[in-house]
Structure formats: structure tokens, C-alpha cells
Design a protein around this motif. Structure first.
Motif, PDB file in Angstrom:
ATOM      1  N   ALA A   1      -2.994 -17.270 -11.624  1.00 20.73           N
ATOM      2  CA  ALA A   1      -3.112 -19.013 -11.897  1.00 20.73           C
ATOM      3  C   ALA A   1      -4.183 -19.561 -11.663  1.00 20.73           C
ATOM      4  CB  ALA A   1      -1.754 -19.292 -10.789  1.00 20.73           C
ATOM      5  N   LEU A   2      -4.799 -19.163 -10.098  1.00 21.44           N
ATOM      6  CA  LEU A   2      -5.990 -19.848 -10.065  1.00 21.44           C
ATOM      7  C   LEU A   2      -7.380 -19.627 -11.055  1.00 21.44           C
ATOM      8  CD1 LEU A   2      -5.907 -18.873  -6.304  1.00 21.44           C
ATOM      9  CD2 LEU A   2      -4.892 -20.660  -7.082  1.00 21.44           C
ATOM     10  N   LEU A   3      -6.677 -18.670 -11.200  1.00 19.50           N
ATOM     11  CA  LEU A   3      -8.497 -18.083 -12.566  1.00 19.50           C
ATOM     12  C   LEU A   3      -7.989 -19.705 -14.029  1.00 19.50           C
ATOM     13  CD1 LEU A   3      -8.863 -14.630 -12.761  1.00 19.50           C
ATOM     14  CD2 LEU A   3     -10.366 -16.272 -12.616  1.00 19.50           C
ATOM     15  N   ARG A   4      -6.749 -19.540 -14.457  1.00 23.01           N
ATOM     16  CA  ARG A   4      -6.745 -20.538 -15.586  1.00 23.01           C
ATOM     17  C   ARG A   4      -7.162 -21.626 -14.915  1.00 23.01           C
ATOM     18  NH1 ARG A   4      -2.610 -18.674 -19.454  1.00 23.01           N
ATOM     19  NH2 ARG A   4      -2.564 -20.906 -20.031  1.00 23.01           N
ATOM     20  N   HIS A   5      -6.547 -21.803 -13.669  1.00 24.99           N
ATOM     21  CA  HIS A   5      -6.888 -23.255 -13.483  1.00 24.99           C
ATOM     22  C   HIS A   5      -8.323 -23.782 -13.566  1.00 24.99           C
ATOM     23  CE1 HIS A   5      -5.905 -27.234 -10.968  1.00 24.99           C
ATOM     24  NE2 HIS A   5      -7.445 -27.117 -10.348  1.00 24.99           N
ATOM     25  N   GLU A   6      -8.935 -22.417 -12.722  1.00 33.18           N
ATOM     26  CA  GLU A   6     -10.657 -22.948 -12.813  1.00 33.18           C
ATOM     27  C   GLU A   6     -10.972 -23.419 -13.837  1.00 33.18           C
ATOM     28  OE1 GLU A   6     -11.308 -20.078  -8.600  1.00 33.18           O
ATOM     29  OE2 GLU A   6     -11.531 -19.562 -10.524  1.00 33.18           O
ATOM     30  N   GLN A   7     -10.612 -22.631 -15.460  1.00 31.38           N
ATOM     31  CA  GLN A   7     -11.433 -22.208 -16.103  1.00 31.38           C
ATOM     32  C   GLN A   7     -11.542 -23.892 -16.842  1.00 31.38           C
ATOM     33  OE1 GLN A   7      -9.919 -18.831 -17.982  1.00 31.38           O
ATOM     34  NE2 GLN A   7     -11.618 -17.683 -16.327  1.00 31.38           N
ATOM     35  N   THR A   8      -9.874 -24.263 -16.812  1.00 30.25           N
ATOM     36  CA  THR A   8      -9.840 -25.399 -17.858  1.00 30.25           C
ATOM     37  C   THR A   8      -9.993 -26.721 -16.742  1.00 30.25           C
ATOM     38  OG1 THR A   8      -7.742 -25.321 -16.857  1.00 30.25           O
ATOM     39  CG2 THR A   8      -7.173 -24.693 -18.544  1.00 30.25           C
ATOM     40  N   ILE A   9     -10.224 -26.989 -15.523  1.00 33.76           N
ATOM     41  CA  ILE A   9     -10.616 -27.894 -14.873  1.00 33.76           C
ATOM     42  C   ILE A   9     -12.103 -27.673 -15.348  1.00 33.76           C
ATOM     43  CG2 ILE A   9     -11.406 -28.392 -12.530  1.00 33.76           C
ATOM     44  CD1 ILE A   9      -8.272 -29.499 -13.566  1.00 33.76           C
ATOM     45  N   ASP A  10     -12.897 -26.757 -15.275  1.00 29.38           N
ATOM     46  CA  ASP A  10     -14.576 -26.635 -15.480  1.00 29.38           C
ATOM     47  C   ASP A  10     -15.150 -27.643 -17.195  1.00 29.38           C
ATOM     48  OD1 ASP A  10     -14.973 -25.324 -13.107  1.00 29.38           O
ATOM     49  OD2 ASP A  10     -14.978 -23.837 -13.951  1.00 29.38           O
ATOM     50  N   GLU A  11     -13.569 -27.051 -17.525  1.00 25.38           N
ATOM     51  CA  GLU A  11     -13.224 -27.333 -19.522  1.00 25.38           C
ATOM     52  C   GLU A  11     -13.520 -28.822 -19.307  1.00 25.38           C
ATOM     53  OE1 GLU A  11     -14.409 -26.564 -22.369  1.00 25.38           O
ATOM     54  OE2 GLU A  11     -15.059 -24.277 -20.475  1.00 25.38           O
ATOM     55  N   ILE A  12     -12.702 -29.276 -17.937  1.00 24.69           N
ATOM     56  CA  ILE A  12     -12.264 -30.681 -18.175  1.00 24.69           C
ATOM     57  C   ILE A  12     -13.765 -31.524 -17.349  1.00 24.69           C
ATOM     58  CG2 ILE A  12     -11.221 -32.865 -16.965  1.00 24.69           C
ATOM     59  CD1 ILE A  12      -8.554 -30.784 -17.469  1.00 24.69           C
ATOM     60  N   CYS A  13     -14.685 -30.896 -16.592  1.00 21.63           N
ATOM     61  CA  CYS A  13     -15.583 -31.469 -16.015  1.00 21.63           C
ATOM     62  C   CYS A  13     -16.691 -31.505 -16.770  1.00 21.63           C
ATOM     63  CB  CYS A  13     -15.840 -30.520 -14.925  1.00 21.63           C
ATOM     64  SG  CYS A  13     -14.895 -30.961 -12.647  1.00 21.63           S
ATOM     65  N   LYS A  14     -16.708 -30.787 -17.955  1.00 19.03           N
ATOM     66  CA  LYS A  14     -17.862 -30.521 -18.438  1.00 19.03           C
ATOM     67  C   LYS A  14     -17.854 -31.365 -19.785  1.00 19.03           C
ATOM     68  CE  LYS A  14     -18.833 -25.264 -18.225  1.00 19.03           C
ATOM     69  NZ  LYS A  14     -18.520 -24.397 -19.415  1.00 19.03           N
ATOM     70  N   ARG A  15     -16.489 -32.282 -19.835  1.00 19.83           N
ATOM     71  CA  ARG A  15     -16.145 -32.789 -21.078  1.00 19.83           C
ATOM     72  C   ARG A  15     -16.634 -34.320 -20.526  1.00 19.83           C
ATOM     73  NH1 ARG A  15     -10.957 -34.195 -24.671  1.00 19.83           N
ATOM     74  NH2 ARG A  15     -11.209 -36.251 -25.759  1.00 19.83           N
ATOM     75  N   LEU A  16     -16.395 -34.296 -19.009  1.00 20.58           N
ATOM     76  CA  LEU A  16     -16.236 -36.029 -18.320  1.00 20.58           C
ATOM     77  C   LEU A  16     -17.807 -36.023 -18.157  1.00 20.58           C
ATOM     78  CD1 LEU A  16     -13.543 -35.521 -15.309  1.00 20.58           C
ATOM     79  CD2 LEU A  16     -13.358 -37.339 -16.919  1.00 20.58           C
TER      80      LEU A  16
END
Length: 379
Positions: free
Chosen positions: A176-191
Motif C-alpha cells: 500500500a505504501l509503495l503504491r501510494h509513493e509511486q502515484t504521488i511521485d507521478e503527481i508531483c512530477k506533473r505538478l
């Protein structure tokens, strides 16, 4: 083999130290006398091995022991060595492992050191309603059908719950933490990418002589943080970056560098993306903290673990699907975890690899229903 002299009997003490203890404690001078077993990591300068001597004298010490037996002198030496080593260990512990130039009072002062605390209160400043709602969330309105909105504060609490579960060796909490980290990283890159584009547009106009200020709130809200896990601070980082992104989009629309629809669409897309991640993370927390599965750990996957353990595994597999083998074995792990892998024995590591391979076989045969494992970039 080396030699040593006879000693008077002493009470038995601690067994041979580990190699780490041997390296940390000063070498003990060697006496001279008779033959004994040695070892490379001995704390004694002559290499005397307490463990090997105990093994060699085991039959003699089982009794009856006779003082006329040639092994009696070796037994006396063994007891003396144990006693000397124990005294050294007591001295070492009493001085907290400090070097000899450090006084005992200075050494023991290490126990009085307090825990690390923040020098000042951590704060987050928010300018836009969009970011504040993203942080605050929204419960279901009474009498309305609209779904509730899970906010950053709620997700920070969920992440802390999952982080705590990693301390119980729960592989689904790691996942769960890995999935959260990966998707949040993608969001931050887009931001950051879209923020940089907006800033570049404003910077180009400034070079031409037109300087536009970025919109900000006349009364921004400052929130005190104080999270109890590392992941809470990551949520606040996401919120302030989203807040700045919204300010830039509204600035571009106000200065007619973009249309209102373009600005709204950009903000809406990021909002949906973030909320989708928040929903999934909260879902993991909601199910994994239920009483019937809360005690789940990697040891439950062992076939001989028992009926209750098997029920927990089946429950988690039905809700979330098969945990990826690379997560189960620890090859992939979250950025922050309370799991302690340094204490694993070689046998335990081998068992993890074996169970991980078994999970791979199950997954290839078709994973269970639950969390969508087809999301791009997600383990």
C-alpha cells in the motif's frame, strides 16, 4: 593451540561474545600454561575460545568431575575466563562502550539525552480554497447522495496506520505504501512540470518588459502540523505544491494568458488524480486495520502457520489480490518502514524467497479481485 597457567575457580558467567562485542572490547592479556582451543574473534589476546572449550569439556562437566582428572585445570581456566570476560562486559556496558579517555560520568550522560524534537512548530500556509478542501476533505452531506471526499489530513492518518503495520511485517502494508509513493511521485512530477511551464510563460513576458505578480490570498491560512509519521509531511508537501499550481493557473487566467476553461480543466484533472490516490490509500488502511486481518504478517503465509493465519491471508488476497513477490520478499520496499530486516537469519531469508516464488506462481495463474494491479507504473 596456545598455553596458559592454572587459576582458582570462579562462578560461571556469560558465554563467548559475538564478533561485534569482541571488536568493541579491549583485548584481554593472556596468561601462560597449558593447551586450549582458540578462535579468530576471541576477546583474549591469545585467541582463547570459550565456546570451543565448553564443547570440549562438555562431557567432563556433565560429571562426575574429579580434581585429579587432567581436564580439571582446563575447567578451572574456563570458569576464570568466563568471569574475566563478564567483568569486562559489565565495565563495557557501564561505560556505554566509550573510549578509555572518556570518564564514566561523561559516558553515562548519554542516557540523559532527550528525544529529538522539532526546533519550531511545523506550519503549512494555504492560499486557495481548492488546496484547503484537498487537505480538509468533506464528509457526506446529510440527505445528499454525493460521495464524501477524503482529504489530506485523513490520508496522513491512514498512511500512519499503514506505516505502523509495517512494524508487524505486514506485506500488504508495504504494498500500500509503495503504491501510494509511486502515484504521488507521478503527481508531483506533473505538478512541477506544469508549474515550470506557467513560470516560464510569466518569465518570458517579464523579459519583454511585462511583469505579472502571482495571485495570493489576502488572508492565507496557516496550519500547524505535527505529524506522527514521515508520510504526513509528504502529504503537506503535495498540498502546498498543488496550492501553488492553482495560484499559477488562476494567475494565467486573470492575466488572460489562458482561458477560464483551460485553467479550470487543468485544476480539475489534477484534483481528480490526487483524490483517486487518496481513495486507494484510505481503502488499504480501512481493510488492513480490521480486527480479522490486523495481525497479518509474512509468517502467516507459511503453510504450517495455522487456521487463523490462513484466514487472514485469504481475506487480504480476496480484497486486494496477490501481493507481488518482490514486495513480499522485501526486494521492493517503501521509503519509510518500521520493519526490521537486519535480524533475519539466512534460513528466514531463504523461506521468504521460497514463498515469494510461490506467490509468483499463483499470480501467473490469475490474481484475485481487489486493488487494480494493471495501473501503469504500479507494483
Amino acid at each position: 593451540m596456545a598455553t596458559t597457567r592454572n587459576k582458582s575457580p570462579k562462578n560461571a558467567a556469560a558465554s563467548a561474545p559475538t564478533s561485534q562485542e569482541a571488536a568493541a572490547m579491549p583485548s584481554i592479556p593472556a596468561p601462560v600454561g597449558f593447551a586450549f582451543a582458540t578462535e579468530p574473534n576471541s576477546p583474549f589476546s591469545d585467541g582463547y575460545s570459550i565456546a570451543k572449550e565448553e564443547a570440549a569439556l562438555a562431557e567432563y562437566m556433565a560429571g562426575p568431575m574429579s580434581e585429579t582428572d587432567p581436564l580439571y585445570d582446563r575447567y578451572i581456566e574456563l570458569e576464570d575466563r568466563k568471569d574475566r570476560l563478564e567483568r569486562r562486559k559489565v565495565e563495557f556496558d557501564g561505560r556505554k562502550g566509550a573510549e578509555s579517555v572518556v570518564t564514566r560520568q561523561e559516558a553515562r550522560a548519554i542516557d540523559a539525552l532527550g528525544a529529538l524534537v522539532d526546533e519550531e512548530v511545523d506550519q503549512m500556509t494555504i492560499h486557495t480554497k481548492e488546496a484547503y478542501r484537498m487537505f480538509m476533505g468533506r464528509t457526506r452531506e446529510p440527505g445528499k447522495e454525493a460521495a464524501p471526499i477524503i482529504g489530506g489530513r485523513r490520508v496522513a492518518a491512514a498512511l500512519r496506520g499503514l506505516w505502523v503495520l509495517t512494524g508487524y511485517d505486514n506485506p500488504y502494508a508495504d504494498w500500500a505504501l509503495l503504491r501510494h509513493e509511486q502515484t504521488i511521485d507521478e503527481i508531483c512530477k506533473r505538478l512541477r512540470r506544469e508549474t515550470k511551464e506557467a513560470e516560464s510563460l510569466l518569465a518570458d513576458l517579464k523579459k519583454k518588459g511585462l511583469s505579472f505578480s502571482i495571485l495570493q490570498s489576502a488572508e492565507p491560512k496557516v496550519l500547524n502540523l505535527g505529524y506522527r509519521s514521515p508520510y504526513g509531511y509528504a502529504i503537506s508537501t503535495l498540498i502546498v505544491e498543488f496550492d501553488y499550481f492553482v495560484r499559477l493557473q488562476k494567475t494565467l487566467a486573470r492575466k488572460t494568458l489562458r482561458s477560464d476553461d483551460q485553467a479550470r480543466q487543468a485544476i480539475s484533472e489534477l484534483t481528480r488524480f490526487i483524490r483517486r490516490v487518496f481513495n486507494e490509500t484510505a481503502r488499504f488502511d480501512r481493510w488492513l486495520t480490521r480486527e480479522e486481518v490486523k495481525a497479518l504478517s509474512r509468517s502467516d503465509f507459511i503453510p504450517e502457520s495455522g487456521a487463523e493465519a490462513q484466514k487472514r491471508v485469504e481475506f487480504a488476497s480476496e480484497v486486494f489480490g496477490i501481493v507481488p513477490s518482490e514486495v513480499f520478499t522485501g526486494k521492493l520496499h517503501p521509503r519509510h518502514s518500521r520493519r526490521r530486516t537486519g535480524d533475519l537469519t539466512a534460513a528466514e531469508r531463504h523461506l521468504l524467497q521460497t514463498l515469494g516464488a510461490h506467490l509468483d506462481d499463483i499470480a501467473q495463474g490469475g490474481s484475485g479481485a481487489g486493488a487494480d494491479q494493471s495501473d501503469a507504473g504500479l507494483v
